[in-house]
Write an enzyme that holds these catalytic residues in place. Structure first.
Site, short mmCIF file in Angstrom:
data_model
loop_
_atom_site.label_atom_id
_atom_site.label_comp_id
_atom_site.label_asym_id
_atom_site.label_seq_id
_atom_site.Cartn_x
_atom_site.Cartn_y
_atom_site.Cartn_z
N GLU A 8 3.07 -6.87 12.91
CA GLU A 8 2.46 -6.98 11.58
C GLU A 8 3.11 -6.07 10.55
O GLU A 8 3.50 -6.50 9.47
CB GLU A 8 0.96 -6.65 11.66
N ASP A 86 -1.54 -6.72 15.78
CA ASP A 86 -2.51 -5.67 16.13
C ASP A 86 -3.53 -6.15 17.16
O ASP A 86 -3.91 -7.33 17.18
CB ASP A 86 -3.23 -5.20 14.87
N TYR A 313 -4.50 3.11 18.03
CA TYR A 313 -4.89 2.17 16.97
C TYR A 313 -6.16 2.65 16.28
O TYR A 313 -7.13 3.05 16.92
CB TYR A 313 -5.08 0.78 17.55
#
Length: 745
Positions: A8, A86, A313
């Site tokens: 991404e 993601d 993350y």
């Protein structure tokens, strides 16, 4: 073998290339590449057909078109394609869009929550397929938000007061702020007195009642299990409140005229467990409280730390930590703080509905202490990393041990109470101190006489509930079930950008515009602004993500059974509600855009429209037109289209130009039988030409795949239909009619 990894964010490309090495190409989609088109009924870009939904997607922007073109070129040169978007619902949906737009055949899905060599290589070695349930939940959210936003916003435009939009999460969050503001406005302060005594033995006690000793207060389990990361001050102990000056004076007189002695002394040792590791919500809360960063800025800094490989993350609602990290943290503690290694680490449970496959936010390498990384990071990055590192290490430490003391004294028929606590074993607080400072009481015994040093009463006044700070609002949103980790910061940003709320002394205060909008929605769409209603929709989306609900059935049923009837009811109420809104005194209206009358007739009711000036960056002009025919319930708005040179209804489909007769060819469309037209264009500085369907009604739908490209052989060729065939129109129409009759048999 050539491998292609599509991710991404462009910020990860360099790091991933260094990990994967030769034989790998890493390309970034730069987020979403497609979105629902602005066409069809109410420009939704999808059709609700019975229990099915037909979506029409287009490139998100001209930049997205360019990126897709570059990705197609990279796909042609690759033997294997991996999707590394993601690891969440949104990332899975982006992966699906890439698969569709690039015509990928079963791409390999890889997920990792940290950009480290070990995590990335493990993901590449164990590829998966795209999760159809997560994709369904992502598509459902897109359609649901657009359905509510577009159709609902058409209602609020009729207020003609500057309101630009409403939204499923946005309006429910605004309602939380307005409800708190209404509580503040309705609050009536009351006087009360705090009565106290001070003893020469060295402690202060507060009034605790008459006739019988006070019972110990039971701790609130919520306070113990959910530590407050918002930085909000806890109320200071005040004892039992006295509601009149006369009673306060009487209690002081009793304290001064009677002897004092100890009724009871209670002491206990308690353990306080370390807090859980950061989720998106608690990170935003803590960064706001300790670093004065708003949620949006916090997430940008966390994104930088993640892309650099320093943290895991940052969009997560899980408090789980990987076994590898727990082992590494234990080894670090054994080497640096061996007395702080517990026999059993405190277990924390994620909230209901959390994505169990994810981790909490933590450092990728525990050995990289904040001191070691500080030279590589900016000031705010270093501060945020410091919070994340210390919080994660604290979760693996021993509980803190506290000695708590409670002394009850008596004078006459009046009882007094003093409380104290002392930290005995610091435990996790060496890394994360969330315990109040020591308040040590002297050693006294039951029955011991005490010497009064002073007695008095302090007059105070009850205070209204405080407005929410941005960290506190994130906490309230999470606990109310409004939104998800990826939506907290954007929602607050939108409310401020729309001028529905403003920051006042660090707290969020709804503007008059926001108050009016909430009042209007409470009348016409009351369910949509209730936290419980919005939370249920989030739960439904979670059920779709886990495969328990079919997304198309859910959305079509929700629209048929609730939303469409609710909108019809709202429209029927406009004639009575809109005139009421006009009666608000102008002096109470804030931030209203200037207006100017025009001679432009409304296309709906022919009433003359008003020019409303706006500073919106999205408008093609500095104004739009609004119909003031409120008595007729109109409220139509129109926006300037510089290409067409006129005003258009909001998000109306652009008028499709008629095909140029000189460009029509003798070839016919294989889908609808209409002529193909010659289309000439430039690509990479080279002239190109193609044949496409000339039918404007079906070119972007049924015939969107009809495209024949000019080849070096001197012929037109289509990836789907092959070489163009010179079929007379009459024959093509006959073939189409024959095929239709055959299909209907």
């Amino acid at each position: 073998m050539a491998n292609l990894l599509i991710i991404e964010s462009g910020g990860k490309v360099k790091k991933l290339k260094s990990i994967l090495g030769a034989g790998w190409t890493v390309k970034a989609s730069m987020g979403h590449v497609r979105e629902l088109a602005d066409d069809g009924e109410d420009s939704l870009g999808f059709d609700l057909d019975g229990s099915h939904i037909h979506c029409r997607y287009i490139p998100r922007s001209s930049q997205a078109k360019k990126i897709l073109s570059e990705l197609r070129q990279a796909v042609r040169q690759a033997d294997r394609i991996y999707l590394g978007t993601d690891p969440d619902r949104e990332g899975e949906t982006i992966g699906w869009h890439l698969t569709q737009a690039l015509h990928l055949n079963n791409p390999l899905r890889v997920t990792y929550t940290e950009i480290t060599k070990t995590a990335v290589e493990r993901a590449i070695a164990n590829p998966k397929t795209l999760d159809s349930n997560l994709i369904a939940a992502g598509r459902a959210r897109d359609c649901l938000d657009k359905l509510v936003g577009y159709k609902g916003s058409q209602l609020v435009w009729r207020l003609n007061n500057g309101c630009k939009s409403m939204g499923r999460v946005q309006s429910a969050t605004l309602h939380l702020l307005v409800k708190r503001e209404q509580e503040i406005l309705a609050f009536k302060p009351q006087d009360y007195w705090v009565v106290w005594v001070e003893y020469q033995q060295g402690f202060k006690a507060l009034y605790a009642g008459r006739t019988q000793p006070p019972t110990p207060k039971r701790e609130n389990p919520r306070d113990k299990n959910q530590p407050d990361d918002t930085g909000e001050e806890h109320p200071v102990a005040e004892g039992k409140r006295v509601l009149s000056q006369e009673e306060a004076d009487q209690l002081v007189a009793i304290a001064r005229s009677n002897s004092h002695h100890v009724i009871s002394v209670e002491g206990k040792t308690v353990n306080q467990s370390p807090p859980a590791a950061f989720t998106t919500s608690t990170l935003q809360q803590t960064a706001g409280a300790k670093l004065k960063l708003n949620p949006e800025v916090t997430m940008k800094i966390a994104q930088n730390l993640y892309e650099a490989g320093h943290i895991t993350y940052m969009r997560t609602d899980s408090v789980a930590l990987s076994p590898e990290f727990c082992t590494a943290a234990k080894q670090w503690l054994l080497h640096h703080d061996p007395d702080n290694v517990p026999a059993k680490v405190t277990a924390h449970r994620s909230k209901s509905g959390a994505q169990a496959a994810h981790e909490a936010i933590r450092p990728t390498h525990v050995e990289r202490t904040p001191e070691q990384l500080s030279a590589q990071l900016t000031g705010d990055e270093a501060k945020l990393y410091d919070l994340i590192w210390h919080r994660a290490i604290a979760t693996q430490c021993c509980p803190a041990q506290l000695s708590k003391t409670r002394i009850v004294t008596q004078s006459g028929d009046v009882f007094w109470e003093a409380r104290g606590q002392v930290l005995i074993i610091p435990g996790y607080t060496r890394y994360w101190n969330n315990i109040a400072a020591d308040s040590q009481l002297p050693a006294v015994q039951q029955g011991q006489s005490l010497t009064l040093d002073n007695a008095g009463a302090d007059k105070k006044q009850t205070q209204p509930p405080p407005r929410y700070s941005e960290p506190k609002l994130v906490q309230v949103m999470e606990r109310s079930g409004i939104g998800r980790p990826s939506t907290y910061a954007p929602t607050i940003k939108t409310l401020k950008a729309r001028d529905y709320v403003q920051l006042s002394k660090g707290k969020l205060q709804p503007t008059q515009l926001g108050m009016e909008l909430d009042t209007f929605l409470a009348q016409v769409l009351p369910d949509l602004i209730q936290p419980e209603f919005t939370a249920q929709m989030e739960s439904d989306l979670d059920a779709i993500a886990s495969g328990k609900l079919d997304w198309e059935h859910y959305l079509t049923d929700w629209n048929r059974d609730y939303f469409a009837p609710a909108l019809n009811s709202a429209v029927s109420q406009l004639k009575t509600i809109l005139p009421q809104s006009q009666r608000i005194p102008n002096g109470q209206r804030q931030n209203r855009p200037p207006t100017e009358p025009t001679d432009y007739p409304c296309p709906q009711c022919q009433h003359l429209m008003t020019k409303v000036f706006s500073k919106s960056q999205k408008l093609k002009a500095d104004h739009f037109l609004s119909c003031d025919n409120r008595q007729g319930g109109c409220g139509t708005v129109m926006f300037w289209n510089p290409q067409a040179g006129n005003y258009e209804l909001p998000r109306s489909p652009r008028s499709v130009p008629k095909p140029d007769p000189s460009k029509l060819t003798e070839y016919s469309c294989p889908s609808c039988g209409k002529p193909l037209e010659l289309y000439e264009y430039q690509k990479e500085g080279q002239p190109k030409k193609m044949l496409r369907c000339a039918n404007p009604a079906s070119r972007h739908h049924k015939c969107k795949d009809v495209a024949y490209f000019w080849t070096k052989k001197g012929t037109f060729w289509s990836p789907k239909f092959g070489e163009v065939k010179n079929i007379p129109l009459s024959q093509a129409k006959g073939q189409k009619a024959k095929a239709t009759r055959k299909a209907n048999r």
